[in-house]
Design an enzyme around this catalytic site. Structure first.
Site, PDB file in Angstrom:
ATOM      1  N   TYR A 124       0.896  -1.299   0.023  1.00  0.00           N
ATOM      2  CA  TYR A 124      -0.073   0.024  -0.105  1.00  0.00           C
ATOM      3  C   TYR A 124       0.868   1.353  -0.137  1.00  0.00           C
ATOM      4  O   TYR A 124       1.660   1.317   0.981  1.00  0.00           O
ATOM      5  CB  TYR A 124      -1.096   0.112   1.377  1.00  0.00           C
ATOM      6  CG  TYR A 124      -1.671   1.149   0.995  1.00  0.00           C
ATOM      7  CD1 TYR A 124      -3.108   1.118   0.316  1.00  0.00           C
ATOM      8  CD2 TYR A 124      -1.599   2.599   1.762  1.00  0.00           C
ATOM      9  CE1 TYR A 124      -3.999   2.201   0.261  1.00  0.00           C
ATOM     10  CE2 TYR A 124      -2.644   3.763   1.719  1.00  0.00           C
ATOM     11  CZ  TYR A 124      -3.564   3.408   0.702  1.00  0.00           C
ATOM     12  OH  TYR A 124      -4.358   4.380   0.775  1.00  0.00           O
ATOM     13  N   GLN A 186     -10.535   0.263   1.064  1.00  0.00           N
ATOM     14  CA  GLN A 186     -10.902  -0.564   0.078  1.00  0.00           C
ATOM     15  C   GLN A 186      -9.812  -1.215  -0.590  1.00  0.00           C
ATOM     16  O   GLN A 186      -9.671  -2.397  -1.047  1.00  0.00           O
ATOM     17  CB  GLN A 186     -11.623   0.113  -1.015  1.00  0.00           C
ATOM     18  CG  GLN A 186     -11.278   1.188  -1.706  1.00  0.00           C
ATOM     19  CD  GLN A 186     -11.361   2.632  -1.071  1.00  0.00           C
ATOM     20  OE1 GLN A 186     -11.576   2.553   0.337  1.00  0.00           O
ATOM     21  NE2 GLN A 186     -11.307   3.734  -1.693  1.00  0.00           N
ATOM     22  N   ASN A 209      -2.932   6.025   6.314  1.00  0.00           N
ATOM     23  CA  ASN A 209      -3.740   6.877   7.595  1.00  0.00           C
ATOM     24  C   ASN A 209      -4.165   5.951   8.599  1.00  0.00           C
ATOM     25  O   ASN A 209      -4.008   4.548   8.527  1.00  0.00           O
ATOM     26  CB  ASN A 209      -4.755   8.098   7.000  1.00  0.00           C
ATOM     27  CG  ASN A 209      -5.824   7.147   6.271  1.00  0.00           C
ATOM     28  OD1 ASN A 209      -6.100   5.809   6.539  1.00  0.00           O
ATOM     29  ND2 ASN A 209      -6.359   7.782   5.586  1.00  0.00           N
ATOM     30  N   SER A 233       3.359   8.680  12.306  1.00  0.00           N
ATOM     31  CA  SER A 233       4.872   8.886  12.332  1.00  0.00           C
ATOM     32  C   SER A 233       5.228   9.508  13.514  1.00  0.00           C
ATOM     33  O   SER A 233       4.708  10.393  13.929  1.00  0.00           O
ATOM     34  CB  SER A 233       5.336   9.427  11.054  1.00  0.00           C
ATOM     35  OG  SER A 233       6.660   9.190  10.842  1.00  0.00           O
ATOM     36  N   GLN A 255       9.457  16.038  10.642  1.00  0.00           N
ATOM     37  CA  GLN A 255       8.771  14.768  10.815  1.00  0.00           C
ATOM     38  C   GLN A 255       7.529  15.004  10.962  1.00  0.00           C
ATOM     39  O   GLN A 255       6.393  14.341  10.710  1.00  0.00           O
ATOM     40  CB  GLN A 255       9.283  13.913  12.370  1.00  0.00           C
ATOM     41  CG  GLN A 255       8.790  12.702  12.557  1.00  0.00           C
ATOM     42  CD  GLN A 255       9.199  11.774  11.710  1.00  0.00           C
ATOM     43  OE1 GLN A 255      10.054  11.922  10.618  1.00  0.00           O
ATOM     44  NE2 GLN A 255       8.413  10.699  11.481  1.00  0.00           N
ATOM     45  N   HIS A 258       4.517  14.939   8.054  1.00  0.00           N
ATOM     46  CA  HIS A 258       4.015  13.840   7.523  1.00  0.00           C
ATOM     47  C   HIS A 258       2.686  13.865   7.683  1.00  0.00           C
ATOM     48  O   HIS A 258       1.737  13.450   6.897  1.00  0.00           O
ATOM     49  CB  HIS A 258       4.412  12.468   8.491  1.00  0.00           C
ATOM     50  CG  HIS A 258       5.585  12.054   7.699  1.00  0.00           C
ATOM     51  ND1 HIS A 258       5.954  11.501   6.699  1.00  0.00           N
ATOM     52  CD2 HIS A 258       6.930  11.780   8.372  1.00  0.00           C
ATOM     53  CE1 HIS A 258       7.080  11.101   6.470  1.00  0.00           C
ATOM     54  NE2 HIS A 258       7.764  11.279   7.256  1.00  0.00           N
ATOM     55  N   GLU A 322       9.926   5.308  16.882  1.00  0.00           N
ATOM     56  CA  GLU A 322      10.081   4.850  15.448  1.00  0.00           C
ATOM     57  C   GLU A 322      11.257   5.059  14.964  1.00  0.00           C
ATOM     58  O   GLU A 322      12.060   4.429  14.652  1.00  0.00           O
ATOM     59  CB  GLU A 322       8.835   5.353  14.641  1.00  0.00           C
ATOM     60  CG  GLU A 322       9.139   5.241  13.070  1.00  0.00           C
ATOM     61  CD  GLU A 322       8.112   5.999  12.247  1.00  0.00           C
ATOM     62  OE1 GLU A 322       7.867   5.289  11.163  1.00  0.00           O
ATOM     63  OE2 GLU A 322       7.444   6.797  12.738  1.00  0.00           O
ATOM     64  N   HIS A 323      11.590   6.693  15.102  1.00  0.00           N
ATOM     65  CA  HIS A 323      12.946   7.187  14.773  1.00  0.00           C
ATOM     66  C   HIS A 323      13.456   7.838  15.916  1.00  0.00           C
ATOM     67  O   HIS A 323      12.914   8.376  16.937  1.00  0.00           O
ATOM     68  CB  HIS A 323      12.716   8.294  13.776  1.00  0.00           C
ATOM     69  CG  HIS A 323      12.079   7.832  12.579  1.00  0.00           C
ATOM     70  ND1 HIS A 323      10.756   8.016  12.438  1.00  0.00           N
ATOM     71  CD2 HIS A 323      12.477   7.221  11.317  1.00  0.00           C
ATOM     72  CE1 HIS A 323      10.366   7.630  11.202  1.00  0.00           C
ATOM     73  NE2 HIS A 323      11.308   7.074  10.536  1.00  0.00           N
ATOM     74  N   ASP A 356      15.153   8.267   5.640  1.00  0.00           N
ATOM     75  CA  ASP A 356      13.858   8.078   4.912  1.00  0.00           C
ATOM     76  C   ASP A 356      14.018   7.669   3.589  1.00  0.00           C
ATOM     77  O   ASP A 356      13.295   7.273   2.629  1.00  0.00           O
ATOM     78  CB  ASP A 356      13.078   9.280   4.886  1.00  0.00           C
ATOM     79  CG  ASP A 356      12.011   9.251   6.105  1.00  0.00           C
ATOM     80  OD1 ASP A 356      12.042   8.363   6.900  1.00  0.00           O
ATOM     81  OD2 ASP A 356      11.528  10.529   6.379  1.00  0.00           O
ATOM     82  N   GLU A 410       5.900 -38.294  28.078  1.00  0.00           N
ATOM     83  CA  GLU A 410       4.433 -37.582  27.821  1.00  0.00           C
ATOM     84  C   GLU A 410       3.144 -38.296  27.347  1.00  0.00           C
ATOM     85  O   GLU A 410       2.081 -37.670  26.993  1.00  0.00           O
ATOM     86  CB  GLU A 410       4.773 -36.531  26.363  1.00  0.00           C
ATOM     87  CG  GLU A 410       5.780 -35.745  26.952  1.00  0.00           C
ATOM     88  CD  GLU A 410       5.687 -34.353  25.873  1.00  0.00           C
ATOM     89  OE1 GLU A 410       6.402 -33.305  26.046  1.00  0.00           O
ATOM     90  OE2 GLU A 410       5.310 -34.822  24.763  1.00  0.00           O
ATOM     91  N   HIS A 415       4.032 -41.937  19.199  1.00  0.00           N
ATOM     92  CA  HIS A 415       5.470 -41.351  18.771  1.00  0.00           C
ATOM     93  C   HIS A 415       6.414 -42.344  19.287  1.00  0.00           C
ATOM     94  O   HIS A 415       7.409 -42.451  18.345  1.00  0.00           O
ATOM     95  CB  HIS A 415       5.523 -39.899  19.701  1.00  0.00           C
ATOM     96  CG  HIS A 415       4.798 -38.920  19.235  1.00  0.00           C
ATOM     97  ND1 HIS A 415       3.345 -38.746  19.031  1.00  0.00           N
ATOM     98  CD2 HIS A 415       5.089 -37.681  18.874  1.00  0.00           C
ATOM     99  CE1 HIS A 415       2.921 -37.658  18.651  1.00  0.00           C
ATOM    100  NE2 HIS A 415       4.047 -36.942  18.170  1.00  0.00           N
TER     101      HIS A 415
END
Length: 429
Positions: A124, A186, A209, A233, A255, A258, A322-323, A356, A410, A415
């Protein structure tokens, strides 16, 4: 932008909150879109594209002619810049491919792992507030290196049904041809469920988003893997007395552009430096193009004074950014103790913008505190590792009694029998 002075640990939870929309507020929309896409396929995709993106799309797939036209619309300078970034990103990611290593765990017992690519992956790529063509490099290159054969790319069209030419050029450069003019919830529904035009994939990657983030989370609950949970972000900057206030302010503002829900935090052991940074933010903001977005995202952001470096480090790991930019003289103190972060930028000449776009590291990273348990995108994100084992006759003689004893303990007699029947054959030879 509020300044907080030496906050106690009890205040950290409130300080570290991200500006997220409560999921229940968008859950209804996500479920509705998925339900209709599942029932009506392309018809539903066309309906929601017109509703949310104001575009009436007859053919979702981008044609070869549209891709060729986009190549002519990109300047030679931008083409060269994208190619430069592509080469650096590939160098970094190709080094993540590991050789097969066969281990003899005991005499006659050999075990190893072999990577296999995820066959069908979906990307995406946002295309409205900012056409994030750089993300195509960050996702496409490791996917290609991993060996993914089937890549679907969805990106929202503008009101004229067009895709930004830089997105199409970059996809072409990487080798992605299945590009669709579909965005938002969608798009995630289409890749998760499949429609007449868009192929169902096994794993979905990419930013978006909070509606896209919620859609990815829902997709993961119905059987489609996702890269990681995502949120807005974010950036944390550590600035000591040596930091240049204009450098720090530029990183914070970069930053914040964004989106309105972005967040930055700057921490320092100098109140004077925080004051200098605040002044620089005000000065630089006057000349920024995305001023209105930044003004809103500044409301989510904070300047924090800590008198002790150990408190700074503890807060970094608590927040799990994140950063993070370490604009400090003694960066080793921080580097050696940071355990939770998506990516770290060291020194005053290493802006977050560099990562980036073009240093080579990946900019698709965990947000919203998920750096405590997630890594950023790498070649590993696009592969599964299958284990293999082969036991010789001698190996089974060695390991067989161990397996029999453990299976007996067991209560799994079948087995035990699967080993015993082979051992009996060996003893008869």
């Amino acid at each position: 932008m509020v300044t907080i002075n030496n906050p106690s640990f009890g205040q950290w939870e409130e300080i570290a909150k991200r500006p997220l929309i409560a999921f229940h507020k968008i859950e209804k929309i996500v479920h509705q879109v998925f339900d209709e896409v599942n029932k009506d396929g392309d018809v539903a995709i066309r309906k929601f594209t017109k509703l949310f993106d104001k575009a009436d799309i007859a053919e979702f797939k981008v044609s070869a002619e549209e891709i060729s036209e986009s190549i002519e619309l990109i300047s030679d300078e931008l083409k060269s810049a994208i190619l430069f970034a592509k080469n650096n990103i590939r160098k970094f990611h190709v080094n993540q491919l590991l050789e097969k290593d066969v281990i003899e765990t005991s005499k006659g017992i050999h075990c190893w792992q072999e990577p296999r690519p995820i066959e069908k992956v979906g990307f995406y790529i946002p295309n409205q507030k900012a056409p994030l063509f750089s993300t195509i490099l960050m996702l496409g290159i490791p996917a290609i290196e991993a060996g993914c054969e089937d890549i679907v790319l969805c990106t929202p069209p503008d009101e004229n049904g067009k895709i930004h030419p830089a997105i199409l050029f970059t996809a072409h450069l990487v080798g992605i041809t299945n590009i669709y003019k579909v965005g938002g919830v969608q798009a995630i529904a289409a890749m998760s469920l499949g429609t007449e035009s868009i192929e169902k994939v096994h794993k979905i990657f990419g930013p978006g988003n909070q509606y896209v983030a919620a859609a990815k989370q829902f997709a993961s609950s119905i059987g489609t893997a996702i890269d990681m949970p995502t949120g807005p972000s974010e950036l944390l900057v550590v600035a000591d007395e040596s930091a240049r206030a204009n450098f720090v302010a530029s990183d914070l503002l970069s930053q914040l552009e964004h989106g309105e829900d972005s967040q930055v935090i700057c921490i320092s052991n100098s109140l004077q430096k925080l004051d200098e940074i605040r002044v620089e933010i005000d000065n630089q903001l006057k000349n920024t193009e995305r001023k209105e977005i930044i003004k809103k995202s500044l409301k989510n952001s904070k300047l924090i004074y800590f008198s002790q470096i150990k408190d700074e480090i503890n807060f970094i790991n608590y927040y799990a950014p994140e950063h993070i930019i370490l604009n400090v003289q003694n960066e080793d103190i921080y580097v050696n103790h940071i355990t939770n972060a998506g990516t770290v930028f060291l020194g005053e000449y290493t802006p977050e913008s560099a990562g980036d776009y073009a240093t080579g590291t990946n900019h698709t990273l965990p947000t919203n505190g998920f750096a405590k348990m997630y890594s950023g995108i790498s070649v590993d994100s696009f592969i599964k590792k299958i284990t293999f084992q082969k036991i010789s006759k001698e190996g089974l003689r060695n390991i067989g009694p161990v397996i029999e004893l453990m299976a007996e303990a067991e209560g799994l007699k079948a087995h035990k029998h699967a080993v015993a029947v082979r051992l009996n054959t060996l003893f008869e030879e």
